[in-house]
Design an enzyme around this catalytic site. Structure first.
Site, PDB file in Angstrom:
ATOM      1  N   GLU A  45       0.803  -1.225   0.000  1.00 34.06           N
ATOM      2  CA  GLU A  45       0.000   0.000   0.000  1.00 34.06           C
ATOM      3  C   GLU A  45       0.836   1.276   0.000  1.00 34.06           C
ATOM      4  O   GLU A  45       0.421   2.299  -0.521  1.00 34.06           O
ATOM      5  CB  GLU A  45      -0.981   0.016   1.174  1.00 34.06           C
ATOM      6  CG  GLU A  45      -0.338   0.170   2.550  1.00 34.06           C
ATOM      7  CD  GLU A  45      -1.379   0.441   3.649  1.00 34.06           C
ATOM      8  OE1 GLU A  45      -2.478  -0.113   3.577  1.00 34.06           O
ATOM      9  OE2 GLU A  45      -1.066   1.216   4.556  1.00 34.06           O
ATOM     10  N   ILE A  46       2.025   1.222   0.562  1.00 38.12           N
ATOM     11  CA  ILE A  46       2.888   2.401   0.639  1.00 38.12           C
ATOM     12  C   ILE A  46       3.276   2.898  -0.759  1.00 38.12           C
ATOM     13  O   ILE A  46       3.661   4.050  -0.939  1.00 38.12           O
ATOM     14  CB  ILE A  46       4.132   2.084   1.506  1.00 38.12           C
ATOM     15  CG1 ILE A  46       4.888   3.354   1.890  1.00 38.12           C
ATOM     16  CG2 ILE A  46       5.051   1.091   0.819  1.00 38.12           C
ATOM     17  CD1 ILE A  46       5.922   3.164   2.984  1.00 38.12           C
TER      18      ILE A  46
END
Lengths: 301, 253
Positions: B51-52
């Site tokens: 997700e980063i």
């Protein structure tokens, strides 16, 4: 273009109590520690902080009592542990916490950045995250609706437009063109949703350096109000390509903040007891320690 | 060779749930290890999304989390939430979401937000981050966690990420994706009944007694008459895990 370089002291003087500040860090990466410390030294009060994934900067500000409201997706200090100050403040109710998800906060910034007043999302549905938002202090910020075209269920959320966005970057010029290396989480949407953008850069470069790879400019100068030049400004969190996180200092931080009575001791030693960021870096191990965590050029950490 | 550890059985079982060519959004810890193992064995064309804002990383040192630069190494794309959770997950092209949990209940609802102490006091944890997004939107969801009675209650203390709340179907609830399909623990692998949406026992890890699992599960669970054994990791899987993927036992220890 004007020279926008400012000291952190001057930049923070321009942030009034009660501001909504969006923070650009993620867990233990690229936290705006230099600005967070100065906000604490200047004893700012009643701040609203927003962020997709909180980290040490948010935890410090909450621990120092500067914060009255959080609008966040979640977060921790990765394997170093939970954000003790934030979690405690939620348990005690000393901070009003609007708990969303990573994507829903990012979408709210996106709506703000695009100048639209709301945005639909398919997350949050059938969860207690939504129940708590709808029946808590965030009730005015979320709605349910069906798509007028397909009849599908959506949650609508109001756009977020923070007063100030603070972001730590590897490289910027004096006009405020910012280049970020590595993943950028919500940096672009968050910064562009804000009314004012203040950046902290590891390195100040000539504009000609920016012009060599303009595709790497994530936040362009015309949006930026101020540039703070602070090497190791995110220490002890990591800045990809510049330095690794300092595991020893993060452990020391967690050892302190997991006990409410020791939060003050950390703040007194490393924040309130230091004149500025250079003084803090000196206290945290100085040039020798910074050299030890400096990134290796190939690996970036 | 050193005896096989429960964590090694877990990540090998997790890896086996993934098919070559799939796109996976992966959370912290053991899910990451399972995905890397799958890519290094039967699923080299697996796409791993963090997700980063990292796609298909090739770390040479074991990362301690999503925000660790070690996990950015030799990726094929750096982006952010809007790309990974927005234009991939929300777009509907993520086949599998791979998550950890503080608690998961009989309907596969996940809690990562808070626990209630016996005194009634609430204790807060990490919250959703991308967990609710992944559980709401991924094609199928796999959860990997320790098998303890208090972590597998009838109903979670806080429903952070939906499985099949109230035993209702995903379509009924307005959720995308098929929801949770597997819970992989250090004792067993659980699945979900397609009709009742309740957790059922699929296999027991070698050496684990059925009674042990029943006693350590907080909800009543359908169990087949004869319970198959979870396959052990192969010698090559064990070698990869011990020598290359997590030699310092950051996750497997």
């Amino acid at each position: 273009m004007p020279d926008k370089v400012k000291t952190v002291v001057d930049a923070v003087r321009g942030i009034p109590d009660g501001s909504h500040i969006a923070l650009g860090g993620f867990a233990v990466a690229r936290n705006v520690i230099a600005v967070a410390h100065e906000l604490i030294r200047q004893q700012k009060k009643n701040l609203t902080l927003s962020q997709c994934v909180v980290g040490m900067d948010t935890d410090l500000l909450v621990g120092a009592g500067c914060v009255s409201r959080l609008i966040i997706g979640g977060g921790s200090l990765d394997r170093f542990g939970p954000v003790h100050c934030i979690n405690r403040a939620r348990e005690d109710g000393t901070v009003e916490s609007h708990d969303y998800t990573s994507l829903s906060i990012c979408f709210r910034y996106l709506a703000g950045a695009l100048g639209i007043s709301f945005i639909p999302i398919k997350s949050l549905i059938a969860s207690e995250v939504l129940d708590r938002l709808e029946h808590g202090p965030a009730a005015a910020d979320v709605r349910r609706m069906k798509c007028p075209f397909t009849d599908e269920d959506y949650i609508l959320m109001k756009a977020l437009n923070p007063d100030v966005s603070l972001v730590h970057v590897q490289v910027a010029d004096r006009e405020g063109n910012c280049q970020i290396e590595g993943p950028r989480w919500e940096n672009e949407e968050q910064a562009k949703s804000a009314r004012r953008i203040i950046v902290v850069t590891e390195e100040l470069v000539p504009t000609e350096y920016i012009q060599r790879s303009p595709e790497r400019t994530v936040i362009p100068a015309h949006r930026v109000e101020a540039v703070i030049h602070q090497p190791f400004g995110a220490y002890p969190t990591a800045v990809f390509g510049c330095y690794d996180f300092d595991d020893a200092h993060l452990k020391l931080y967690v050892e302190h903040v997991k006990r409410p009575d020791r939060v003050k001791q950390y703040l007194d030693t490393f924040v309130l007891g230091t004149k500025n960021h250079w003084d803090y870096l000196e206290k945290a191990g100085g040039l020798k320690r910074m050299e030890e965590i400096k990134a290796e050029r190939v690996l970036g950490y | 060779m050193e005896a096989v550890r429960a964590t090694e059985i877990m990540v090998a079982a997790g890896a086996r749930e993934l098919r070559d060519g799939q796109t996976v959004v992966v959370g912290l810890g053991l899910p990451q290890v399972a995905c890397v193992l799958a890519r290094r064995t039967h699923a080299p064309a697996l796409s791993l999304l963090l997700e980063i804002g990292v796609t298909n990383m090739n770390p040479v040192d074991t990362p301690i989390g999503l925000a660790d630069s070690r996990i950015f190494y030799r990726a094929t794309c750096w982006s952010g939430f809007l790309d990974i959770l927005g234009m991939n997950l929300h777009r509907g092209v993520v086949d599998v979401g791979f998550l950890g949990a503080l608690e998961i209940d009989r309907f596969g609802n996940i809690n990562t937000t808070l626990l209630k102490e016996d005194s009634g006091k609430l204790r807060y944890f990490n919250g959703s981050a991308g967990g609710n997004d992944v559980a709401s939107l991924a094609g199928r969801v796999i959860v990997i966690m320790r098998h303890e009675k208090r972590k597998l209650p009838t109903a979670v203390a806080h429903l952070t990420s939906p499985g099949f709340p109230g035993g209702r179907s995903r379509k009924d609830l307005g959720l995308r994706g098929e929801g949770p399909q597997r819970i992989i623990t250090d004792k067993a692998v659980l699945g979900f009944d397609r009709g009742t949406h309740q957790a059922t026992l699929l296999s027991l890890h070698p050496g684990v007694e059925l009674q042990d699992v029943i006693e350590n599960t907080g909800f009543r669970m359908e169990t087949p008459k004869t319970v198959p054994a979870t396959p052990l990791p192969t010698p090559e899987e064990l070698r990869l895990l011990r020598e290359e993927i997590d030699p310092k036992n950051v996750y497997l220890g």
